[in-house]
Design a protein around this motif. Structure first.
Motif, PDB file in Angstrom:
ATOM      1  N   LYS A  60       0.852  -1.117  -0.042  1.00  0.00           N
ATOM      2  CA  LYS A  60       0.079  -0.013  -0.107  1.00  0.00           C
ATOM      3  C   LYS A  60       0.806   1.234   0.059  1.00  0.00           C
ATOM      4  CE  LYS A  60      -4.448   1.404   2.060  1.00  0.00           C
ATOM      5  NZ  LYS A  60      -5.530   0.893   2.775  1.00  0.00           N
ATOM      6  N   LEU A  88      -5.583   4.013   7.884  1.00  0.00           N
ATOM      7  CA  LEU A  88      -5.843   3.320   6.727  1.00  0.00           C
ATOM      8  C   LEU A  88      -4.830   2.192   6.751  1.00  0.00           C
ATOM      9  CD1 LEU A  88      -5.200   6.305   4.357  1.00  0.00           C
ATOM     10  CD2 LEU A  88      -7.351   5.497   4.963  1.00  0.00           C
ATOM     11  N   ASP A 111      -4.707  -0.652   8.667  1.00  0.00           N
ATOM     12  CA  ASP A 111      -5.458  -1.906   8.556  1.00  0.00           C
ATOM     13  C   ASP A 111      -6.696  -2.158   7.608  1.00  0.00           C
ATOM     14  OD1 ASP A 111      -3.713  -3.009  10.628  1.00  0.00           O
ATOM     15  OD2 ASP A 111      -4.821  -1.426  11.951  1.00  0.00           O
ATOM     16  N   LYS A 112      -6.932  -0.762   6.620  1.00  0.00           N
ATOM     17  CA  LYS A 112      -8.005  -1.003   5.788  1.00  0.00           C
ATOM     18  C   LYS A 112      -7.629  -2.070   4.591  1.00  0.00           C
ATOM     19  CE  LYS A 112     -10.884   3.153   6.932  1.00  0.00           C
ATOM     20  NZ  LYS A 112     -11.537   4.024   6.464  1.00  0.00           N
TER      21      LYS A 112
END
Length: 602
Positions: free
Chosen positions: A568, A599, A601-602
């Motif tokens: 990410k 964000l 852990d999304k």
């Protein structure tokens, strides 16, 4: 604000009110100051003689456009200049139809005027492009490329040369001014046309030289000979603060229906005594006290620029073959200290990034070690030279890129977002970045040892102080700052390392942090090792996402045939970044630590 039809006395009162407004707002909000104060009367003249709703008003760089904004229905909104969500500090068409073109980098205006003039001719319209360009912008080669074609095409363009620092050539007082007016006047132009026609139709070719001796003799004692030889008529120098003279001269220039340069002498900072004259530190300012001119300082931390300047100075003392350039930003880049200490080894080459790069390539070939110190956004102007003159021959030139990342109030034309993307794909180029002041110092010593071109990036303002001990750089080697007890790995590049640390502190888990250090060559060995322990990777870098740091990591993993990693990126999305306070800009992009932690852990 409607000014057409006003008397000279009324226009002088308007000029005074504009200056008061600029001084009041800029003293509280910061912005470009001395250049815009010096151009008030010239701007009034433009708006009086030309039609801003029809004629293209083209401001070079547009440092001097504040008076133009105030004259075009932005008086109250001017309070928001350079603030997030407010007026841009440069011309911007989506802000006002009165702003013909986006500006921020120098020396584009005359090329734009040539394109506009061609379009106007093809449309058979009665419009005249009018340019305001400063003498500093005249140091860039693009200006002369444009003048060369304009002189050949002879299309109607009025160019106001705002000369606030240096004379193009030394004028001869009142005589020069008088003769320049004669050369541009209707009588002289009509007379010259009749003489030219008579010579062509009636006189033998050999007598042309004699017939034109008088005209040439007159021109040679005016400072416009350079422009006249390029086919551009010249008027001046005129007093750039005399509204009546400006209006009279611009009316003459407009009526000539051909390319004309109006050379106006102005004083930077006009109307604010403390800033009047050639004071570089009054060009772009932060908030200051109007009464005494004292700047309101916000930070006592050393800036990355000052650390770079100090470190390069020490390097130059240590190695006699260290040389360098900057492009019209000596104090902004800290190179002024080097120029002062070693005037024969460090140079300001003016607004000429292409020349800066190529000239240093030759010095590298001769055995010197050049450090080219340029803002990230301005290095874009030397892209071809980086490839053609440095990288093909694998010359050991160092590119020190100041203002990498978000630069704040200057906005989209100045954000240092793209240097990683456009340098990463150039063969022979080495890319690395320090994470703090100490590693910035180390990076210069390391760069000196390299036998290939390299680029170092560092932010505007200050690095954060980090708890991790600074270590020396090794080519292509990343540094694992801490292990973690989860499956997550935070990867920081340059200033992104401190962002990764900030986010890790806000997260409930103990997360590993890697300082990537090098994007090219990237450390594939450590990536392979870490892929066995961590399968969720998060990339932090103040740079564009497409072709950026995460892309480089994914390419490396693909080559290693590692497929179990989820990556990410918290780099900038595919868009130009607006102006404003850096924290507010980052918040709008969702890039503050408190936003990023949500964000992970999304």
């Amino acid at each position: 604000m409607e000014i057409k039809g006003k008397s000279v006395e009324e226009l002088e009162e308007v000029a005074s009110k504009i200056r008061e407004r600029i001084i009041d707002v800029v003293s509280r909000k910061g912005g470009h100051f001395s250049s815009t104060l010096g151009a008030v009367e010239l701007t009034l003249g433009m708006h009086y003689v030309f039609d801003v709703n029809s004629d293209p008003f083209i401001f070079d760089v547009s440092h001097q456009c504040y008076a133009h904004k105030l004259l075009t229905n932005r008086w109250e909104e001017f309070e928001t200049i350079r603030q997030f969500g407010g007026l841009c500090g440069f011309t911007k068409p989506n802000e006002s139809n009165a702003d013909y073109f986006v500006a921020g980098h120098s020396s584009t205006s005359i090329s734009l005027a040539v394109g506009a003039a061609k379009s106007i001719k093809l449309k058979n319209q009665d419009r005249v492009p009018v340019v305001m360009i400063g003498d500093g912008s005249m140091s860039a080669g693009m200006v002369y490329e444009a003048l060369n074609e304009l002189g050949d095409l002879k299309l109607p363009v009025v160019i106001i040369l705002n000369d606030n620092e240096m004379s193009i050539a030394k004028p001869i007082g009142a005589i020069s001014k008088y003769l320049s007016k004669i050369l541009a006047g209707k009588f002289y132009q009509s007379f010259k046309a009749r003489v030219d026609k008579f010579i062509r139709n009636n006189m033998p070719e050999g007598t042309t030289y004699l017939a034109k001796r008088l005209e040439s003799s007159i021109k040679l004692i005016t400072p416009g000979i350079l422009f006249e030889e390029m086919g551009i008529d010249y008027i001046g120098p005129i007093d750039g603060h005399d509204i009546e003279e400006i209006i009279d001269t611009l009316n003459i220039a407009k009526s000539m229906q051909k390319p004309v340069i109006v050379h106006a002498k102005t004083v930077k900072g006009k109307g604010y005594k403390i800033a009047e004259g050639q004071h570089e530190h009054w060009h772009g300012v932060g908030p200051f006290n109007v009464e005494d001119g004292e700047f309101i300082k916000k930070s006592t931390q050393k800036s990355a620029t000052s650390v770079y300047s100090y470190s390069l100075l020490n390097l130059a003392k240590k190695y006699e073959n260290v040389v360098g350039v900057t492009a019209a930003m000596p104090s902004g880049t800290g190179v002024d200290k080097l120029i002062e200490a070693y005037p024969n080894r460090f140079w300001d080459v003016a607004i000429a990034e292409q020349h800066a790069v190529t000239s240093m390539a030759a010095m590298a070939k001769e055995g010197f070690k050049p450090f080219i110190t340029i803002y990230s956004t301005f290095l874009q102007r030397g892209f071809d030279q980086i490839i053609h003159d440095v990288s093909i021959m694998n010359l050991p030139v160092v590119f020190a890129m100041d203002r990498a990342g978000i630069v704040g109030n200057d906005g989209e034309t100045h954000q240092g977002a793209f240097d990683i993307n456009f340098l990463r794909f150039i063969p022979n180029m080495i890319l690395f970045a320090p994470r703090d002041n100490e590693t910035l110092e180390n990076s210069l010593e390391f760069a000196y040892t390299l036998s290939s071109p390299c680029a170092i990036r560092y932010p505007r303002g200050s690095f954060k102080e980090l708890d991790f001990k600074a270590t020396n750089f090794e080519l292509g080697k990343a540094e694992l700052l801490k292990d973690g007890n989860s499956n997550k790995l935070f990867i920081g590049y340059g200033n992104g390392v401190s962002k990764a640390i900030d986010v890790e502190k806000l997260h409930e888990e103990d997360i590993a942090i890697l300082d990537l250090r090098f994007i090219k060559p990237i450390d594939k060995n450590i990536l392979k090792t870490l892929s066995d322990k961590y399968d969720s990777w998060y990339v932090f870098s103040d740079s564009q996402k497409q072709g950026g740091v995460a892309s480089a990591i994914m390419e490396a993993l693909s080559e290693l045939e590692i497929t179990n990693i989820n990556i990410k990126s918290f780099e900038y999305e595919d868009s130009f970044i607006e102006h404003g306070d850096t924290t507010k800009v980052e918040e709008s992009l969702g890039l503050l630590a408190k936003q990023l932690v949500l964000l992970v852990d999304k």
